[in-house]
Design an enzyme around this catalytic site. Structure first.
Site, PDB file in Angstrom:
ATOM      1  CE1 TYR A  50      49.499 -63.516 -23.305  1.00 21.79           C
ATOM      2  CE2 TYR A  50      49.084 -64.883 -25.219  1.00 21.79           C
ATOM      3  CZ  TYR A  50      48.619 -64.116 -24.169  1.00 21.79           C
ATOM      4  OH  TYR A  50      47.268 -63.985 -23.985  1.00 21.79           O
TER       5      TYR A  50
ATOM      6  CG  ASP B 132      49.587 -58.039 -26.183  1.00 22.02           C
ATOM      7  OD1 ASP B 132      50.765 -57.994 -25.807  1.00 22.02           O
ATOM      8  OD2 ASP B 132      48.618 -58.105 -25.401  1.00 22.02           O
TER       9      ASP B 132
ATOM     10  CG  HIS C  89      34.075 -51.505 -46.140  1.00 19.73           C
ATOM     11  ND1 HIS C  89      33.426 -50.804 -47.131  1.00 19.73           N
ATOM     12  CD2 HIS C  89      35.149 -52.066 -46.741  1.00 19.73           C
ATOM     13  CE1 HIS C  89      34.079 -50.962 -48.285  1.00 19.73           C
ATOM     14  NE2 HIS C  89      35.120 -51.735 -48.066  1.00 19.73           N
TER      15      HIS C  89
ATOM     16  CG  HIS D 102      38.823 -48.961 -49.513  1.00 23.51           C
ATOM     17  ND1 HIS D 102      39.347 -49.712 -50.541  1.00 23.51           N
ATOM     18  CD2 HIS D 102      37.729 -49.635 -49.094  1.00 23.51           C
ATOM     19  CE1 HIS D 102      38.590 -50.780 -50.732  1.00 23.51           C
ATOM     20  NE2 HIS D 102      37.602 -50.747 -49.869  1.00 23.51           N
TER      21      HIS D 102
ATOM     22  CG  HIS E  33      38.722 -55.489 -47.706  1.00 19.73           C
ATOM     23  ND1 HIS E  33      39.143 -54.315 -47.134  1.00 19.73           N
ATOM     24  CD2 HIS E  33      37.782 -55.139 -48.623  1.00 19.73           C
ATOM     25  CE1 HIS E  33      38.493 -53.298 -47.687  1.00 19.73           C
ATOM     26  NE2 HIS E  33      37.652 -53.771 -48.584  1.00 19.73           N
TER      27      HIS E  33
HETATM   28 ZN   LIG Z   1      36.378 -52.442 -49.532  1.00 19.41          ZN
END
Ligand SMILES: [Zn+2]
Length: 233
Positions: free
Chosen positions: A227, A120, A97, A169, A95
């Protein structure tokens, strides 16, 4: 997988996010899971990346209880746990930002597949969640963020599009392990940036033609993939 090696992989993936410019200060977090042992290793909350050591990576069980470590886990842990619980093939979550992917999340728009780079890695548009309700924000916010992601992802194959934008977010990405999750976060940021550039160059740009989307996705994924190099036997 031994817990020590899982911790080292999780540390390395968190540092990769910093090296690639996806993280400011302590924003973001990556985790990995050992399915055999039912243990998740995740970045501790609020510790600067440059001070992180493998011992500081927190180990928790699938209920989110701390099993090893003296620090508090990332506050987003319940989001990671929800993804692991609902999608057994996910082995790592990242995660961030990161600037462009977060801009799309803030605009509450999915990222259209404008080109083969996107195709892809991500099948179809990278989806955006519905905004959380006031009740979902007030109670179990982080867990409800995970539930909102799970509502929009393809449970049959979460790896077909290994990323989602949480409305207002930022993005969450995943992969077979934590290194792959971090890699997907890097690619997502690049794809999100190029989608912005595409719309600057042509505000009514259309998504890539479906045949080309399928060709590029399926030559890298699925039973007919060709690939890269064949896996060694
Ligand atoms: Zn966050």
């Amino acid at each position: 997988m031994r817990v020590e090696s899982l911790r080292e992989q999780v540390l390395e993936a968190n540092l990769e996010l910093v090296r690639r410019g996806l993280v400011l200060y302590t924003f973001g977090n990556a985790s990995g899971i050992s399915r055999q042992e039912g243990l998740i290793a995740i970045k501790p909350s609020g510790v600067p990346y440059e001070q992180l050591t493998p011992e500081q990576i927190v180990v928790v069980d699938l209920a989110g209880n701390i099993v090893e470590g003296n620090l508090r886990p990332s506050s987003d842990l319940p989001t990671h746990v929800e993804l692991y619980r609902q999608c057994p093939t996910i082995g790592g979550v990242a995660h961030t930002h990161s600037e462009f992917a977060t801009a799309w999340a803030q605009a509450r728009r999915s990222i259209p597949c404008f080109g083969t780079t996107h195709a892809d890695y991500f099948k179809g548009p990278v989806p955006v969640t519905d905004p959380l309700t006031p009740d979902e924000i007030q109670n179990d916010y982080e867990k409800n963020t995970g539930i909102a992601i799970c509502r929009i992802l393809d449970k049959a194959d979460p790896m077909a599009c290994p990323a989602a934008l949480v409305a207002g977010h930022a993005p969450f990405c995943w992969g077979a392990d934590v290194a792959e999750a971090a890699h997907k976060a890097v690619i997502l940021e690049y794809v999100a940036k190029m989608a912005c550039r595409t719309l600057s160059a042509r505000s009514d740009a259309s998504p890539l033609q479906q045949e080309l989307q399928d060709k590029h996705h399926l030559r890298k994924h699925g039973p007919g993939a060709y690939y890269g190099q064949a896996p060694s036997r």
